[in-house]
Design a protein around this motif. Structure first.
Motif, PDB file in Angstrom:
ATOM      1  N   UNK A 296      37.009  28.271  38.722  1.00  0.00           N
ATOM      2  CA  UNK A 296      36.845  29.704  38.476  1.00  0.00           C
ATOM      3  C   UNK A 296      37.188  30.528  39.715  1.00  0.00           C
ATOM      4  N   UNK A 297      36.874  30.028  40.900  1.00  0.00           N
ATOM      5  CA  UNK A 297      37.267  30.742  42.116  1.00  0.00           C
ATOM      6  C   UNK A 297      38.782  30.847  42.239  1.00  0.00           C
ATOM      7  N   UNK A 298      39.489  29.809  41.847  1.00  0.00           N
ATOM      8  CA  UNK A 298      40.946  29.779  41.976  1.00  0.00           C
ATOM      9  C   UNK A 298      41.663  30.466  40.831  1.00  0.00           C
ATOM     10  N   UNK A 299      40.942  30.837  39.787  1.00  0.00           N
ATOM     11  CA  UNK A 299      41.583  31.310  38.558  1.00  0.00           C
ATOM     12  C   UNK A 299      42.490  32.510  38.789  1.00  0.00           C
ATOM     13  N   UNK A 300      42.081  33.452  39.641  1.00  0.00           N
ATOM     14  CA  UNK A 300      42.903  34.644  39.863  1.00  0.00           C
ATOM     15  C   UNK A 300      44.241  34.281  40.490  1.00  0.00           C
ATOM     16  N   UNK A 301      44.228  33.398  41.489  1.00  0.00           N
ATOM     17  CA  UNK A 301      45.481  32.986  42.115  1.00  0.00           C
ATOM     18  C   UNK A 301      46.398  32.251  41.162  1.00  0.00           C
ATOM     19  N   UNK A 302      45.821  31.397  40.321  1.00  0.00           N
ATOM     20  CA  UNK A 302      46.632  30.669  39.339  1.00  0.00           C
ATOM     21  C   UNK A 302      47.190  31.640  38.312  1.00  0.00           C
TER      22      UNK A 302
ATOM     23  N   UNK B  47      38.791  26.170  28.241  1.00  0.00           N
ATOM     24  CA  UNK B  47      39.117  27.475  27.671  1.00  0.00           C
ATOM     25  C   UNK B  47      39.616  28.432  28.745  1.00  0.00           C
ATOM     26  N   UNK B  48      39.035  28.349  29.942  1.00  0.00           N
ATOM     27  CA  UNK B  48      39.504  29.179  31.054  1.00  0.00           C
ATOM     28  C   UNK B  48      40.904  28.757  31.466  1.00  0.00           C
ATOM     29  N   UNK B  49      41.096  27.468  31.605  1.00  0.00           N
ATOM     30  CA  UNK B  49      42.366  26.944  32.112  1.00  0.00           C
ATOM     31  C   UNK B  49      43.537  27.277  31.197  1.00  0.00           C
ATOM     32  N   UNK B  50      43.284  27.288  29.904  1.00  0.00           N
ATOM     33  CA  UNK B  50      44.360  27.584  28.953  1.00  0.00           C
ATOM     34  C   UNK B  50      44.883  29.012  29.078  1.00  0.00           C
ATOM     35  N   UNK B  51      44.081  29.912  29.661  1.00  0.00           N
ATOM     36  CA  UNK B  51      44.500  31.307  29.810  1.00  0.00           C
ATOM     37  C   UNK B  51      45.392  31.523  31.031  1.00  0.00           C
TER      38      UNK B  51
END
Length: 548
Positions: free
Chosen positions: A85-91, A128-132
């Motif tokens: 979740x911390x990395x989600x914005x960069x990805x 579910x987060x990763x798929x976005x």
């Protein structure tokens, strides 16, 4: 996969590292955690560099900058739950900007996923987060599938639109035994155009009287072909922000990245044929003025992503293809161009550029930004990489800075996040140690990822960090004022950035003149650590009729 290959028996964690090696992925940005320690058992034996960021978002942005500058994916390895979740914005920024980042994400034990027992780092649905945020995602449940899954991940980045690919591995599988081939990389090639489409497009372009080419980031690998086609047929070229430098912005047929400006809109609307290559034709390239344009002529679209071929503007002809292959085929099909058409095109470009330079759409502070950007450009090599953050200096730079090569101006164009520039520049410099790399940050965005100065010092990264300090979320404040909205929450207390940078082990300088900026930039490249170059928007150098 194949029965005739030489295989080695190892763990799933080591198999992933071996597969990375085979595809040339030589750098991992990761903070070690209890759910990823299995990777570190064999990592010292692999030809892979490990870089430790100080926040997972910084690690994702480092991989983003590395991939942009090198053209090769780097890896971002994450622990379960908060790491992802911390990395989600960069990805997500890499997804939006079509940058290939390979992500390894751990998860809880297979028997714990989705149960809700309160296991360490547990997330209700991490998948579910990763798929976005990734184009390819897969949760590995069977160790023997790792080779096939890895090839699919690489294929998604290399054959189709380059976006993040993510493999999630439950932590109880990381130490499981698996057999993988010693030589694993596959030869992957992008699709080319249909011959009938090439014939039609070539005829349309040869017969055009007022053609224009709109070139996006999807054509970064086709800069030679863009140049050849433009020069052969006399086609003016305007780029999106992500396409900056594909045609050098000093070229007589280049209109730069001027899509937001009304003179450019009139030229597009007057064109009888518009060739759009590797671009979404989206609103993010128009946000500087928030004005849009119509396409009245015949639109030809070339894109590697079939979903983009009919998005935003409907084409007369749509071509699913790699940009480089398609443009070369068009060049071969067009034959020799007309000298008179080339001269007419050069005059059109000169007139449009003059009108853009005089346009009232430039921001109220652009008279400060432009001399700074000009001084930066004069001090840098043509292939220097600039990683710019969401700050007003960079907003003007998107359309004013004269990029001379593709892949040299990185701006968070699609997702529009704050805090990308510093870690992205660190990743770019690690990937391209022999090239100059510069970060442009704002006083607001800098604080999102300022902790990564530690990682830069630790890795001896030579990096000028140009800080534009207006003590505010300036763009939002200006928009509030323009709409008669109270300026709540946008005027900021800013700390002593130079003292903070010095505390991290960096060099820091207050810039008071253009001459000093040029000198300090050159000095910064001699150091094996970051140098903070702070420019206050109310500095005395801006108080006269011109900037000194």
């Amino acid at each position: 996969m194949g029965d005739d290959k030489q295989v080695v028996e190892t763990t799933v964690a080591d198999a992933i590292l071996r597969l990375m090696e085979s595809y040339g992925i030589d750098t991992i940005f990761s903070i070690p955690g209890v759910h990823t320690v299995d990777f570190y058992k064999s990592l010292p034996e692999r030809r892979i560099r490990h870089v430790t960021p100080r926040h997972e978002q910084g690690g994702a942005f480092m991989a983003y900058g590395y991939a942009f500058a090198t053209g090769r994916p780097a890896a971002c390895m994450l622990i379960t739950g908060p790491g992802v979740l911390n990395a989600a914005t960069g990805i997500a920024e890499a997804y939006s900007d079509s940058i290939p980042v390979f992500v390894i994400a751990a998860n809880n034990l297979r028997g714990e996923i989705g149960v809700g027992r309160g296991a360490l780092h547990e997330t209700k649905s991490q998948s579910a987060v990763q798929e976005q945020i990734a184009a390819f995602t897969h949760t590995l449940l069977e160790p023997s599938n790792i080779e096939e899954v890895f090839h699919r991940a690489m294929s998604s980045m290399e054959v189709s639109r380059p976006r993040p690919a993510l493999i999630e591995v439950p932590r109880d599988l990381l130490s499981s035994k698996v057999a993988v081939p010693v030589e694993q990389a596959l030869q992957l090639y992008r699709p080319g155009p249909h011959p009938d489409v090439i014939s039609r497009v070539s005829s349309m372009l040869v017969g055009a009287k007022r053609p224009i080419m709109i070139v996006g980031g999807g054509a970064r690998s086709a800069s030679r072909e863009v140049l050849a086609l433009a020069e052969e047929l006399g086609i003016p070229v305007v780029t999106t922000n992500t396409g900056k430098g594909i045609l050098p912005e000093t070229h007589p047929l280049s209109l730069g990245s001027s899509l937001p400006f009304p003179p450019m809109h009139r030229a597009i609307e007057d064109a009888d044929v518009v060739l759009a290559v590797g671009t979404e034709l989206s609103e993010t390239d128009l946000l500087y003025t928030c004005k849009s344009y119509r396409i009245n002529g015949a639109l030809i679209r070339i894109d590697i992503d079939p979903r983009q071929l009919t998005m935003n503007y409907l084409p007369r002809v749509a071509m699913l293809s790699d940009a480089k292959v398609a443009l070369q085929a068009i060049i071969d099909g067009c034959g020799d161009g007309d000298a008179d058409q080339r001269e007419i095109a050069r005059r059109r470009v000169a007139d449009i550029r003059t009108s853009v330079e005089k346009d009232a759409g430039w921001s109220s502070e652009s008279h400060k930004h432009k001399p700074i950007l000009g001084a930066i450009a004069a001090a840098l090599d043509p292939n220097a990489v600039i990683c710019a953050d969401s700050t007003q200096l960079a907003y003007t730079g998107n359309h004013f800075f004269p990029s001379k090569e593709p892949g040299t101006w990185l701006f968070p164009n699609g997702y529009g996040t704050l805090g990308s520039a510093l870690p992205a520049a660190i990743g770019a410099k690690i990937g391209c140690p022999d090239r100059q790399v510069v970060a442009i940050v704002g006083d607001g965005s800098f604080l999102y990822t300022i902790e990564e100065l530690t990682s830069a010092v630790e890795n001896e990264v030579s990096l000028p960090v140009i800080l534009w300090n207006n003590r505010a979320y300036g763009e939002i404040r200006d928009a509030m004022i323009a709409s008669d909205i109270p300026t709540v929450g946008v005027d900021l207390y800013t700390p002593d950035f130079q003292m903070i940078a010095t505390g991290f082990g960096c060099h820091a300088v207050q810039i008071e003149s253009l001459i000093q900026l040029t000198h300090e930039l050159k000095e910064a490249f001699k150091r094996n650590r970051p140098t903070l170059l702070q420019i206050d928007n109310d500095a005395a150098m801006f108080s006269g009729a011109g900037v000194s």
